[in-house]
Write a protein that holds these residues in place. Structure first.
Motif, short mmCIF file in Angstrom:
data_model
loop_
_atom_site.label_atom_id
_atom_site.label_comp_id
_atom_site.label_asym_id
_atom_site.label_seq_id
_atom_site.Cartn_x
_atom_site.Cartn_y
_atom_site.Cartn_z
N GLU A 2 -88.01 -10.35 -77.49
CA GLU A 2 -87.55 -10.17 -76.10
C GLU A 2 -88.73 -9.78 -75.20
O GLU A 2 -88.58 -9.05 -74.25
CB GLU A 2 -86.45 -9.11 -76.01
N LEU A 10 -84.46 -5.41 -68.65
CA LEU A 10 -84.21 -4.44 -69.72
C LEU A 10 -83.14 -3.43 -69.29
O LEU A 10 -82.22 -3.11 -70.06
CB LEU A 10 -85.49 -3.68 -70.08
N ASP B 155 -89.37 -1.40 -76.19
CA ASP B 155 -88.31 -1.98 -75.36
C ASP B 155 -86.94 -1.71 -75.98
O ASP B 155 -85.98 -1.38 -75.29
CB ASP B 155 -88.51 -3.50 -75.23
N THR B 159 -84.00 0.48 -74.32
CA THR B 159 -82.66 -0.06 -74.08
C THR B 159 -81.59 0.84 -74.68
O THR B 159 -80.60 1.16 -74.02
CB THR B 159 -82.55 -1.47 -74.69
#
Lengths: 188, 265
Positions: A2, A10, B155, B159
């Motif tokens: 990603e 995000l 990331d 998240t």
């Protein structure tokens, strides 16, 4: 995987996952013989994320939602992992079906496209979940927590899994078809 | 309303609460695996004693814990009872129609009862003494080795943390939207299935618009403060490995080794 998501995407993924988790808590059992199969709308944020940011976004939302659910409600235990896994698999099948149908039926009229989406997504969901229940999920339940069924596995699939997934596919498909065209105009 | 979802976490400052969450997770998994591998009747009692000692030092309270696992205990008792009555091998002590009590059935029933009880008590204790944010930090630290194959671990953990932070907020959002629509005359708990599905649309639509508004706000705030992903970032919550962690770690491993050396062999 990603790397192509920027900060804004995000954050959108994360908040869609939180919404999906909240919607998963508002679930209603619809099949009397299998009260553990519950209908919820947690697939809606996943489908919206998929259509806006692509398949990997949808998979990320589904994974984060399942992980949160497993840690907080499922008690991070092995038996609840089976249920979480099957709901995760259902989300993935649904998002792949919806994504490919909506991307490949460009030339048709708008109404026909959405009706095709509902029918094909329901079909894909029902077939995939029946096979998964027949060969993986229900045998795992029986072996791991000693679940005793009053009927055989194929019969359970026929009277509970298939009707449940048909209803689930149609309900989520219709709500998504009503919401998404309007929503995509407002949010660019 | 903000804490009912994470009702499983019981905040505190006990010895167990202060242990490193990575250590707790590892030892929890270790005890569950050990409880699956034992065959003697004495070993589960020792593991239960370890659990009891951990519960006592964690200050979560026996009543609270037992209340939390009551449902599981009923389920396990039922499963064990079925196993006791339906499996037939070894010496048969008593039988009636399809039911019977045999030596093998009794052994299996008791062992599976103990195994599940241990697994549930210890994982419940982990969840009661570890906050969800600590659990998510633990998961991202477990993912750390994946950095070498270019998985964006930062990331993923970002998240998960944002999602966790927004769960109570979005729960409040859903309730506020429902209240707003109720005050305009929408009746949510009436009508057949089709009507109820129709009623979810006036909730879903504002919910998703607000979702994207919040995401926009948060993302702008993060960009303005100079957030860029995929770089080493410090965290406000640091996980520390103390001397207590080492002691508990060695103690549990010693107990398990002793169980397998002395009782199981």
């Amino acid at each position: 995987m990603e790397n192509h998501f920027d900060v804004k995407q995000l954050v959108q993924l994360a908040i869609l996952a939180a919404v999906s988790y909240v919607l998963m808590l508002i679930a209603i059992p619809i099949i009397p013989v299998a009260p553990y199969m519950k209908l919820d709308l947690s697939d809606l944020p996943i489908l919206i994320g998929t259509m806006m940011m692509g398949i990997s976004a949808g998979i990320t939302i589904a994974t984060v939602k399942s992980l949160l659910y497993w840690i907080t409600i499922g008690g991070a235990s092995l038996p609840s992992l089976i249920g979480v896994f099957s709901s995760w698999a259902a989300s993935i099948v649904l998002l792949l079906a919806v994504f490919f149908v909506l991307k490949s039926f460009k030339s048709h009229t708008r109404k026909l496209k959405w009706i095709m989406m509902i029918i094909l997504a329901t079909l894909a969901l029902t077939i995939a979940m029946s096979l998964l229940n027949l060969y993986v999920v229900t045998p795992l339940y029986i072996n791991m927590i000693g679940l005793k069924l009053s009927f055989s596995v194929p019969k359970l699939v026929a009277i509970a899994v298939i009707p449940f997934n048909i209803i689930k596919g149609i309900v989520i498909g219709i709500i998504f078809a009503i919401i998404y065209p309007q929503l995509s105009k407002i949010i660019k | 309303m903000d804490n009912f979802i994470f009702g499983q976490y019981s905040p505190g400052d006990s010895f167990i609460h202060r242990l490193d969450p990575r250590n707790k997770l590892f030892l929890t998994i270790l005890i569950i695996v050990a409880s699956l591998l034992i065959h003697s009747w004495v070993s589960p009692l020792i593991l239960l004693l370890v659990c009891a000692f951990a519960i006592q030092t964690s200050h979560v309270g026996w009543h609270f814990l037992i209340h939390g696992i009551k449902f599981f205990i009923h389920m396990i008792l039922l499963t064990s009872l079925l196993q006791l009555l339906l499996s037939r091998s070894g010496k048969v002590y008593w039988y009636f129609w399809i039911f019977n009590i045999s030596s093998f059935g009794a052994h299996i029933a008791i062992m599976s009862f103990f195994r599940f009880i241990i697994a549930i008590i210890i994982s419940m204790l982990f969840l009661l003494t570890t906050s969800p944010i600590e659990i998510s930090d633990t998961i991202s630290s477990l993912l750390n080795p994946l950095k070498f194959i270019h998985v964006p671990v930062e990331d993923i953990s970002l998240t998960i943390s944002i999602a966790l932070r927004f769960v109570p907020t979005m729960t409040g959002e859903v309730h506020r939207i429902m209240d707003a629509q109720k005050s305009r005359g929408v009746q949510f708990h009436k009508g057949n299935v089709i009507k109820r599905i129709k009623m979810s649309i006036p909730i879903m639509f504002p919910l998703f618009i607000n979702t994207f508004k919040r995401a926009e706000d948060l993302a702008s705030a993060m960009i303005l403060r100079g957030y860029t992903g995929n770089r080493y970032r410090s965290s406000i919550r640091k996980m520390h490995w103390h001397i207590n962690d080492t002691i508990v770690f060695i103690a549990i491993i010693l107990i398990i080794i002793l169980i397998f050396l002395l009782i199981e062999s």
